[in-house]
Design an enzyme around this catalytic site. Structure first.
Site, PDB file in Angstrom:
ATOM      1  N   GLY A  17     -34.398 -27.395  -1.559  1.00  0.00           N
ATOM      2  CA  GLY A  17     -34.927 -27.910  -2.829  1.00  0.00           C
ATOM      3  C   GLY A  17     -33.688 -28.698  -3.414  1.00  0.00           C
ATOM      4  N   ALA A  19     -30.979 -27.347  -4.987  1.00  0.00           N
ATOM      5  CA  ALA A  19     -29.724 -26.509  -4.620  1.00  0.00           C
ATOM      6  C   ALA A  19     -29.326 -26.813  -3.355  1.00  0.00           C
ATOM      7  CB  ALA A  19     -29.655 -25.034  -5.270  1.00  0.00           C
ATOM      8  N   GLU A 254     -42.124 -27.842 -21.831  1.00  0.00           N
ATOM      9  CA  GLU A 254     -41.725 -27.552 -22.970  1.00  0.00           C
ATOM     10  C   GLU A 254     -41.391 -28.813 -23.668  1.00  0.00           C
ATOM     11  OE1 GLU A 254     -39.204 -23.900 -23.583  1.00  0.00           O
ATOM     12  OE2 GLU A 254     -37.697 -25.660 -23.982  1.00  0.00           O
ATOM     13  N   ARG A 393     -33.317 -17.931 -19.852  1.00  0.00           N
ATOM     14  CA  ARG A 393     -32.718 -19.252 -19.635  1.00  0.00           C
ATOM     15  C   ARG A 393     -33.398 -20.233 -20.723  1.00  0.00           C
ATOM     16  NH1 ARG A 393     -35.005 -23.671 -16.848  1.00  0.00           N
ATOM     17  NH2 ARG A 393     -36.558 -22.574 -16.024  1.00  0.00           N
ATOM     18  N   LEU A 399     -32.204 -27.061 -13.674  1.00  0.00           N
ATOM     19  CA  LEU A 399     -31.911 -28.169 -12.976  1.00  0.00           C
ATOM     20  C   LEU A 399     -30.354 -28.409 -12.891  1.00  0.00           C
ATOM     21  CD1 LEU A 399     -34.889 -30.538 -13.841  1.00  0.00           C
ATOM     22  CD2 LEU A 399     -34.503 -29.267 -11.803  1.00  0.00           C
TER      23      LEU A 399
HETATM   24  C1  LIG Z   1     -43.541 -26.203 -12.879  1.00  0.00           C
HETATM   25  C2  LIG Z   1     -41.978 -25.788 -12.944  1.00  0.00           C
HETATM   26  C3  LIG Z   1     -41.450 -26.692 -13.974  1.00  0.00           C
HETATM   27  C4  LIG Z   1     -40.109 -26.869 -14.150  1.00  0.00           C
HETATM   28  N1  LIG Z   1     -39.508 -27.558 -15.035  1.00  0.00           N
HETATM   29  C5  LIG Z   1     -38.044 -27.514 -15.271  1.00  0.00           C
HETATM   30  C6  LIG Z   1     -37.511 -28.455 -16.109  1.00  0.00           C
HETATM   31  O1  LIG Z   1     -37.903 -29.387 -16.702  1.00  0.00           O
HETATM   32  N2  LIG Z   1     -36.097 -28.255 -16.190  1.00  0.00           N
HETATM   33  C7  LIG Z   1     -35.428 -27.300 -15.528  1.00  0.00           C
HETATM   34  O2  LIG Z   1     -34.135 -27.347 -15.553  1.00  0.00           O
HETATM   35  N3  LIG Z   1     -36.107 -26.479 -14.673  1.00  0.00           N
HETATM   36  C8  LIG Z   1     -37.412 -26.459 -14.279  1.00  0.00           C
HETATM   37  N4  LIG Z   1     -38.011 -25.633 -13.626  1.00  0.00           N
HETATM   38  C9  LIG Z   1     -37.194 -24.668 -12.892  1.00  0.00           C
HETATM   39  C10 LIG Z   1     -36.665 -25.670 -11.608  1.00  0.00           C
HETATM   40  O3  LIG Z   1     -37.279 -26.420 -11.104  1.00  0.00           O
HETATM   41  C11 LIG Z   1     -36.210 -24.496 -10.480  1.00  0.00           C
HETATM   42  O4  LIG Z   1     -35.585 -23.166 -10.972  1.00  0.00           O
HETATM   43  C12 LIG Z   1     -35.204 -25.343  -9.470  1.00  0.00           C
HETATM   44  O5  LIG Z   1     -35.789 -26.482  -9.085  1.00  0.00           O
HETATM   45  C13 LIG Z   1     -35.567 -24.320  -8.188  1.00  0.00           C
HETATM   46  O6  LIG Z   1     -34.613 -25.059  -7.318  1.00  0.00           O
HETATM   47  P1  LIG Z   1     -33.977 -24.276  -5.853  1.00  0.00           P
HETATM   48  O7  LIG Z   1     -33.369 -25.451  -5.266  1.00  0.00           O
HETATM   49  O8  LIG Z   1     -33.309 -23.349  -6.168  1.00  0.00           O
HETATM   50  O9  LIG Z   1     -35.205 -24.044  -5.055  1.00  0.00           O
HETATM   51  P2  LIG Z   1     -36.681 -24.718  -4.692  1.00  0.00           P
HETATM   52  O10 LIG Z   1     -36.765 -26.358  -5.452  1.00  0.00           O
HETATM   53  O11 LIG Z   1     -37.951 -23.928  -5.153  1.00  0.00           O
HETATM   54  O12 LIG Z   1     -36.500 -24.799  -3.199  1.00  0.00           O
HETATM   55  C14 LIG Z   1     -36.541 -23.580  -2.139  1.00  0.00           C
HETATM   56  C15 LIG Z   1     -36.464 -24.201  -0.906  1.00  0.00           C
HETATM   57  O13 LIG Z   1     -36.165 -23.198  -0.039  1.00  0.00           O
HETATM   58  C16 LIG Z   1     -36.993 -23.208   1.085  1.00  0.00           C
HETATM   59  N5  LIG Z   1     -37.170 -21.888   1.696  1.00  0.00           N
HETATM   60  C17 LIG Z   1     -37.758 -20.728   0.894  1.00  0.00           C
HETATM   61  N6  LIG Z   1     -37.767 -19.717   1.742  1.00  0.00           N
HETATM   62  C18 LIG Z   1     -37.619 -20.312   2.948  1.00  0.00           C
HETATM   63  C19 LIG Z   1     -37.537 -19.427   4.177  1.00  0.00           C
HETATM   64  N7  LIG Z   1     -37.885 -18.269   4.437  1.00  0.00           N
HETATM   65  N8  LIG Z   1     -37.056 -20.384   5.301  1.00  0.00           N
HETATM   66  C20 LIG Z   1     -36.788 -21.634   5.159  1.00  0.00           C
HETATM   67  N9  LIG Z   1     -36.673 -22.309   3.942  1.00  0.00           N
HETATM   68  C21 LIG Z   1     -37.170 -21.416   2.791  1.00  0.00           C
HETATM   69  C22 LIG Z   1     -38.144 -23.999   0.672  1.00  0.00           C
HETATM   70  O14 LIG Z   1     -38.622 -24.636   1.732  1.00  0.00           O
HETATM   71  C23 LIG Z   1     -37.481 -24.987  -0.537  1.00  0.00           C
HETATM   72  O15 LIG Z   1     -37.015 -26.054   0.264  1.00  0.00           O
HETATM   73  C24 LIG Z   1     -39.496 -25.725 -13.426  1.00  0.00           C
HETATM   74  C25 LIG Z   1     -39.950 -24.732 -12.427  1.00  0.00           C
HETATM   75  C26 LIG Z   1     -41.331 -24.764 -12.278  1.00  0.00           C
HETATM   76  C27 LIG Z   1     -41.948 -23.822 -11.375  1.00  0.00           C
END
Ligand SMILES: Cc1cc2nc3c(=O)[nH]c(=O)nc-3n(C[C@H](O)[C@H](O)[C@H](O)COP(=O)(O)OP(=O)(O)OC[C@H]3O[C@@H](n4cnc5c(N)ncnc54)[C@H](O)[C@@H]3O)c2cc1C
Length: 578
Positions: A17, A19, A254, A393, A399
């Site tokens: 994702g 991060a 939002e 939050r 993001l």
């Molecule tokens: C519908 C929605 C709208 C949102 N809108 C906003 C917004 O407008 N602004 C904002 O700031 N935030 C928003 N958020 C929150 C924000 O998008 C998320 O908190 C953020 O994108 C999370 O990013 P991340 O990289 O931590 O995880 P993610 O993008 O969830 O990525 C997780 C990754 O981990 C991998 N993974 C998980 N478990 C395993 C495993 N066991 N083995 C291997 N790989 C694994 C997955 O394959 C994926 O690639 C929104 C969230 C949602 C649900």
């Protein structure tokens, strides 16, 4: 017997994702790095983010990172660590420009600058009135961020292991030494032996029945850390977003209220005016979700039922279709309604985990109240708790968090591997993961895992969501214990190794049970109300006793709670008035 392959890297990043990809970009070309993802990276939940990324660019009106910092701290109900918030709000500005220069197609002002819109809790001059701070690409900002970062990773030849599901963390001699993963496509265990591991596995909204989170949001990395003795910070703080589509949970950003939309109750009243006279429908999410709960409970839902309306009609077709195209389509497709002419039925939806794996300012995972790092282990993104969000939050701040702290974790890991040697690989590194897989692939079990999962999600929704009580949480905990027993007796129907999603979903339910228990145990202990944690039996915030972070450890099947202080640098806790 399930075979094991061994790979060696300097750094292994779990999660593709925002991060994980941001961390990968910091290390590419300078170290031997692998990104493992159970999904194809561009399917990560970051791609579902809609409304925007917050940064005090001041493109449309005066703005400063200090104002952003104040809003974030106040929004967090003063539980955020202010040194971390300062870094996030300062770095947000550069990061957004970096994304722009990497090709992110932001919406523009007529004079070509990045356009910005209002979002909940973001204000000018320390709370005076809403400010335009959210940079956005229509209502698909996350999609654009994810695509931009993924393209850059491909360009810089980052090594991906797509559809590898990580099942365990390897810790040797008190240092991170790699991970164990299951190859989803063909079966088989793989050990990734490495000097450093960055966990970036996202959130766990799936533990609640109504959620905006994608199916993959089962909190894997958070649960794996807990199982390896790492405490989880502030798990009781789980955010409900006010505008989920009724019964479906699918998010309506939002940004819709940022553009001028508002909520209505069954009497046709703009009820938020009563609760938050200054910010109204742009008050922070914890407050609005709670107000919606009150409206519904006091019989002012639509037709006395458990939902309310979001009204966008006055925005006009042009704004709705150009600035909010995706949510407009969701409403048309799923409800058969048109936001241009119809009211949209909404209810709060489980959205975001403020808590998670505790880290320091460089993404290093820490083990205790003194912030002692576990060498070589990092966490960033929604799975981590820095803590920049505290008890609640603000919209657009996740993001920013994933980009700013994904970057810092990647950079620090790069620094760390320059001097660290490869830890020895324990001979039994894959044993626990293998035992878990074999347990589920062999033996007899009667209960379908889907039933256990749905019972868990309903229990969490009913007893541990927006409003909590001691009685409800105690009942919730005892049901989770029963579900854990039932979980042991579940078996997937599919006993094969190739694309066995049944098996992996079964394993994910195990993570969900662990995280639900951590959440409820932490919530039960916290006898106050703060941010998203609202205890009806203790409705006031209590700074005397509770201005501190929870650390939940699980040892020999039992939870133990400890606490660490909040770092306050600029803003002393005050009452939150909006
Ligand atoms: C519908 C929605 C709208 C949102 N809108 C906003 C917004 O407008 N602004 C904002 O700031 N935030 C928003 N958020 C929150 C924000 O998008 C998320 O908190 C953020 O994108 C999370 O990013 P991340 O990289 O931590 O995880 P993610 O993008 O969830 O990525 C997780 C990754 O981990 C991998 N993974 C998980 N478990 C395993 C495993 N066991 N083995 C291997 N790989 C694994 C997955 O394959 C994926 O690639 C929104 C969230 C949602 C649900």
């Amino acid at each position: 017997m399930i075979g094991t392959h061994v790979h060696r890297f300097d750094v292994v990043i779990v999660g593709g994702g925002g991060a994980g990809l941001m961390a990968a970009l910091q290390t590419s070309g300078q170290a031997h790095v692998a990104v493992l993802s159970k999904l194809y990276p561009s399917r990560s939940h970051t791609g579902a983010a809609q409304g925007g990324i917050g940064a005090a660019l001041g493109n449309l009106e005066e703005d400063h990172w200090e104002w952003h910092m104040f809003d974030t701290v106040k929004g967090s109900d003063y539980l955020a660590d202010q040194d971390a918030v300062e870094i996030m709000c300062r770095d947000a500005i550069d990061t957004v420009y970096e994304l722009e220069h990497n090709g992110l197609p932001f919406n523009r002002t007529p004079d070509g600058k990045i356009d910005q819109r209002r979002f909940g809790g973001h204000t000018r001059n320390f709370g005076e009135a809403p400010v335009r701070r959210a940079c956005y690409a229509a209502d698909r900002t996350g999609h654009m961020i994810l695509q931009t970062l993924y393209q850059q990773c491909i360009k810089r030849q980052v090594t991906f292991f797509n559809e590898f599901h990580v099942l365990d963390l390897i810790i040797a001699d008190g240092r991170a030494a790699g991970v164990v993963a299951w190859n989803i496509q063909s079966g088989g265990l793989h050990i990734f032996h490495a000097k450093a591991v960055i966990i970036a596995t996202g959130g766990f909204g799936r533990i609640f029945k109504v959620t905006s989170n994608a199916l993959a949001g089962t909190g894997d990395g958070v649960a794996l850390a807990l199982r390896r003795g790492i405490p989880l910070e502030d798990m009781e703080f789980y955010q409900f977003h006010p505008t989920g589509m009724y019964r479906l949970g699918v998010l309506i950003t939002e940004g819709a209220r940022g553009e001028g939309g508002f909520l209505l109750n069954g009497k046709g009243e703009r009820f938020m005016e009563r609760y938050a006279p200054t910010l109204k429908d742009l008050a922070p999410r914890d407050i609005i979700s709670r107000c919606m709960h009150t409206e519904i409970r006091e019989g002012r839902g639509i037709n006395g039922e458990d939902y309310l309306y979001l009204d966008l009609r006055h925005l006009g077709r042009e704004v709705i279709e150009t600035k909010l195209p995706d949510i407009t389509e969701f409403v048309r497709v799923y409800f058969g309604l048109d936001p241009v002419t119809d009211l949209i039925p909404v209810q709060p939806t489980a959205h975001y985990a403020m808590g998670g794996i505790p880290t320091d300012l460089d993404g290093r995972v820490v083990l205790d109240e003194q912030n002692t790092p576990l060498p070589g282990l990092y966490a960033a993104g929604e799975c981590a708790c820095v803590s920049v969000h505290g008890a609640n939050r603000l919209g657009t701040n996740s993001l920013v968090d994933i980009i700013v702290f994904g970057r810092r974790a990647g950079r620090d890991a790069l620094r760390y591997i320059q001097t660290a040697d490869l830890p020895p690989l324990p001979r039994d590194a894959a044993d626990e993961a293998r035992a878990e897989i074999e347990h589920f692939l062999s033996g007899e079990g009667s209960e379908p895992v889907a039933v256990v999962r749905e019972d868990l999600r309903t229990t969490m929704m009913d007893l541990a969501s927006i409003v909590r009580t001691e009685q409800g949480l105690t009942e919730c905990l005892s049901r989770i214990h029963q579900l854990r027993e039932r979980y042991r007796r579940t078996r997937p129907m599919d006993r094969g190794q190739v694309f066995n999603t049944d098996l992996l979903e079964t394993i994910e339910v195990g993570y969900m049970i662990d995280l639900s228990e951590a959440l409820v145990v932490s919530a039960l202990a916290r006898t106050e109300s703060r941010g998203a944690h609202y205890r009806e039996d203790f409705p006031e915030r209590n700074d005397q006793e509770w201005l501190k972070h929870t650390l939940a450890y699980r040892r020999n099947g039992k939870f133990e709670l400890r606490y660490k202080p909040v770092r306050i640098t600029r803003f002393e806790p005050k009452a939150r008035v909006y």
